[in-house]
Each structure stands twice: as C-alpha cells, then as structure tokens.
Design a protein around this motif. Structure first.
Motif, short mmCIF file in Angstrom:
data_model
loop_
_atom_site.label_atom_id
_atom_site.label_comp_id
_atom_site.label_asym_id
_atom_site.label_seq_id
_atom_site.Cartn_x
_atom_site.Cartn_y
_atom_site.Cartn_z
N GLY A 111 -6.14 -6.48 5.56
CA GLY A 111 -5.20 -5.95 4.58
C GLY A 111 -5.14 -4.44 4.57
O GLY A 111 -4.24 -3.84 3.98
N LEU A 112 -6.10 -3.80 5.26
CA LEU A 112 -6.20 -2.35 5.15
C LEU A 112 -5.07 -1.60 5.85
O LEU A 112 -4.76 -0.48 5.49
CB LEU A 112 -7.54 -1.89 5.73
N ARG A 113 -4.49 -2.22 6.85
CA ARG A 113 -3.45 -1.51 7.60
C ARG A 113 -2.07 -1.75 7.01
O ARG A 113 -1.11 -1.14 7.43
CB ARG A 113 -3.45 -1.95 9.07
N ARG A 141 0.84 -1.63 4.29
CA ARG A 141 1.26 -0.80 3.16
C ARG A 141 1.49 -1.72 1.96
O ARG A 141 2.30 -2.63 2.01
CB ARG A 141 2.54 -0.06 3.51
N THR A 142 0.74 -1.49 0.92
CA THR A 142 0.83 -2.40 -0.22
C THR A 142 1.06 -1.61 -1.49
O THR A 142 1.42 -0.44 -1.45
CB THR A 142 -0.49 -3.17 -0.39
N GLU A 151 -0.99 -0.36 -3.10
CA GLU A 151 -1.92 0.77 -3.04
C GLU A 151 -1.15 2.08 -3.07
O GLU A 151 -1.56 3.07 -3.64
CB GLU A 151 -2.74 0.67 -1.76
N ARG A 193 -5.57 12.39 -0.13
CA ARG A 193 -6.27 11.21 -0.64
C ARG A 193 -7.51 11.57 -1.44
O ARG A 193 -8.08 10.73 -2.12
CB ARG A 193 -6.73 10.33 0.53
N LYS A 239 -7.63 7.74 -8.96
CA LYS A 239 -7.42 6.67 -7.98
C LYS A 239 -7.77 5.29 -8.53
O LYS A 239 -8.74 5.15 -9.26
CB LYS A 239 -8.31 6.91 -6.75
N HIS A 285 -9.54 2.03 -8.29
CA HIS A 285 -10.77 1.72 -7.56
C HIS A 285 -11.38 0.42 -8.05
O HIS A 285 -11.54 0.26 -9.24
CB HIS A 285 -11.77 2.87 -7.76
#
Lengths: 177, 251
Positions: A126-128, A130-131, A133, A152, A175, A177
């Motif tokens: 899921g890290l790559r 774009r969500t 986030e 960031r 952020k 978290h």
C-alpha cells in the motif's frame, strides 16, 4: 476521604494543564500521551501512578514530559508519583482530543486530515499507492482546502510543512500517525 | 542457549538502527536543501529512539548489567552486529538515499513480521517502530523515483550508487543459526523469507525510477557476525569519543 475515582479525576484535571514542551498550546492530555491515572494504596502513603506513552520513538520531549508531570503533581501536594511508560498500543493521532485539534488549528497548525483508524501496521504494497494519506490539509489561516505539501518533515517529528495556494501562507501540519 | 540467541538478535536490530542513525546525523546542517536536512535528521531521531528500545531489551535479556548506553558506547567494532549496508559512508546524496531505500524496504518487512512475534515486547516495539518506518519508506521510495527519473546527472549518480551498494544487500536475507532457531520458534523472523517481497518492491520502484536492478550475485557478508570494514571503526571513534575519553560522563 475522597474516593479513588474522584482523586483520579482531579489528577486528570491537573495534567490537562501540563503543556506539551514542543507545542505548548496543547496539553499532554490533549495529545493523548497520558493513558491512565491509578492510585495504589501503600502503608507509606498512597502512590499516584501515571501511565504515559511516547509519541515518536525518538521524540526528545518525552523526558521533559515525565519531569513536568512529577512537578505538576508535587505542586498540588501529591508526594508519591510513579511514572510508567508504555509503548503498546502505539500512540496515534486518533487520540488527539477535539479540544486539542481546535487549539492546534487556532495556533496555526493544521490538525491531522484523517484518522489513522487504529491501523498499527501498514502493508508494504500500500505504500506506493497514492491514498487518502495525501489528502490536503485545510489551511489553518484561511480555511482553504487548496493546499500542498512542501516538506514531509518539519521542526518536530510530529509535523510536516505545507502551504496554502489561496492565501499563500506556509503552515505546519500535524501528521496523521 | 536461547537467551544468548535472543539477546544477539535484539542487539542486531538495535545496532542497525543506531549505526544508520549516526550516519544520517552526519548530514545535520549539511543537507543539500533545508527540507532534506530536516528529513534526514528526523529519520535519525526515529532510529535512535528505536535503537534505545532494542538495546535496552537486549541488555536486560543478556543479564550482564549492560544498559543501552553501555552497549552503544562501550563495545568495539567487532562486537557490533549491524548489517554492512548501514555503515557504508554517506557518499553523495544518491548513495545516502539508495542506502536508505534498500534498508527501509528490509526494515519495513522485518518489523511487519516482528509485529507477530511470540515475544510480546518484541511485537510491541515492532508495532511502534513500523509506523515510523512506513513514513521513511514512503519518502525514500519517492525520492528514488524523482532522482532516478530525473536529470541525466541525477540518474547516473543514482545508478552508480545502486551498483556500488548492491553487494551489501545479500547479507540482509542470509539467515544464520540464531535467526533460523528464533524464526522456527516464532520469536524472530527468518530473513530468507523476506527476499522475494524485498526484490519485488525494489523492482517496482526501480522500474518507475528508470534504474536497473544489478544482476551481480556476488555479495558481501559478515556484519551480523561482527566482521566489519574500516568504515564502522571510524564511525564509532566519533560516536563513542566522549564516553571513551571521560567514562561515565553525564549531563
């Protein structure tokens, strides 16, 4: 003799006046750092145990917070204080109180734009993607949602730098978290 | 002896975080841009916090009275068990970033496995650290793409860094007896099980970054067993200077 619950509530109230050393506009209770207050009977006098949790692993404010808690309670006549640091469950910005979010915003720091939803583990696949986030934070100055991230990382581990594309002001973003 | 294996394993986790944190700190005040300076030092801060949690636990399990400071400041390089990758010098910014990316992918996968450790404290530390590491990996993978698929100059530097650091990646997945034993018990994770997922992530990001995954199979090893290159000794000389010159100094 005041009952234990009442005594604990009084301590929670005092701790709500202890500011976070990095962002003094909010308290350590607003931040969700204080997890529990427990009184323990002891022949030598009751002990007040305060359970706290660090925000980020390396946040240098953690030690200062411990000292501030001891000081605040001693000032109010609590002689015996025991601090307990607990790392699980891991701190999340979902624990920010609504009061804390309001104070951050008034101070010029945009509060987290979404909930972490108790998600402790982020799957690598899921890290790559774009969500949510990257959902823009609302500008704490003019309220516009037309903003973009600049960096960031910011002046403390919990913040990033954003800027408003309408009023053109840069601002800190707390952020998610 | 299980306790010994456990403290050895915990020390490896702590040493990786500590040594990489020290390397990143060397950039403090010298980052190529203000934002990068903050990112590197914030990452270093997360890692030093994680190192403290692992090393404190390692010292407790070891039971020889060594706390996190004793382990960080009073061991010589042959007693450090970090991966060779993290002790490599910062080099140019491409080297720093590629080193970070290779490590972040491994770190994320390792911590993810450790959140399911049969040892509650290991699972707790991993669950705390992985949230920070996910953020590190997001940033490093983004930057690998931006600089790899950037200018001719940035791409050349990134590919040079990939080619130079590749030989330090094999060790990450080479399980030794300690890791096999603890892995079988569900306490740690056998690193050989992470290799496919690591390669898949690296290939995905490199494809987007127009970088080539090296086909060389020859790999360095020995860091986990305390066999380091000259670079670690120099790093420790700086990191440990104060406690070596003035034992027990505190402020």
């Amino acid at each position: 003799m005041v009952d234990l619950r009442e005594r604990s509530e009084r301590v929670w109230g005092w701790l709500a006046d202890v500011p976070d050393p990095e962002i003094p506009v909010i308290s350590i209770v607003d931040l969700g750092i204080v997890r529990e207050v427990n009184w323990h009977d002891d022949p030598a006098g009751a002990v007040c145990e305060v359970v706290i949790t660090p925000t980020y692993s390396g946040c240098p404010a953690t030690e200062v917070i411990g000292r501030s808690i001891e000081e605040a309670l001693r000032e109010r006549g609590v002689e015996r204080v025991r601090l307990e640091s607990r790392i699980a469950p891991a701190w999340t910005t979902d624990w920010l109180t609504s009061e804390g979010r309001r104070k951050l915003s008034e101070y010029g720091i945009a509060p987290p734009a979404r909930r972490a939803d108790g998600r402790q583990v982020i799957d690598i696949s899921g890290l790559r993607r774009r969500t949510a986030e990257d959902a823009p934070a609302a500008c704490p100055h003019c309220g516009s949602a037309h903003t973009e991230p600049i960096s960031r990382h910011g002046s403390t581990p919990c913040k990033a730098l954003h800027r408003c594309l309408d009023c053109r002001e840069p601002f800190d973003y707390f952020k998610c978290h | 002896m299980l306790l010994d294996d456990k403290s050895v394993y915990l020390m490896r986790l702590g040493d990786n975080a500590l040594v990489l944190s020290q390397r990143l700190s060397e950039w403090c005040g010298k980052g190529p841009a203000f934002e990068e300076d903050m990112a590197l030092t914030n990452t270093a801060l997360d890692l030093i916090g994680q190192a403290r949690m692992w090393l404190s636990y390692a010292g407790e399990v070891e039971g020889r009275g060594r706390d996190e400071d004793a382990l960080a400041f009073r061991r010589d390089s042959h007693e450090f068990t970090n991966l060779l990758l993290v002790e490599q010098p910062n080099g140019d910014y491409a080297h720093t970033l590629v080193r970070q990316f290779f490590f972040d992918v491994w770190h994320q996968l390792t911590l993810d496995a450790l959140t399911r450790s049969s040892d509650d404290r290991i699972a707790d530390i991993a669950s705390k650290a992985i949230k920070e590491v996910a953020y590190h990996l997001r940033r490093s993978s983004d930057l690998v793409v931006r600089l790899g698929d950037g200018t001719a100059e940035s791409r050349r530097r990134m590919q040079d860094a990939v080619d130079a650091l590749w030989m330090y990646t094999g060790e990450m997945f080479k399980a030794d007896e300690t890791e096999e034993l603890l892995g079988a018990q569900g306490l740690a994770c056998d690193p050989s099980t992470l290799k496919d997922a690591w390669l898949a992530m690296v290939r995905e990001v490199f494809a987007e970054a127009t970088l080539t995954v090296p086909d060389s199979e020859w790999m360095q090893k020995g860091g986990k067993q305390g066999r380091h290159g000259e670079h670690l000794g120099l790093l420790l000389a700086e990191m440990q200077f104060l406690q070596r010159a003035y034992p027990n100094a505190s402020w």
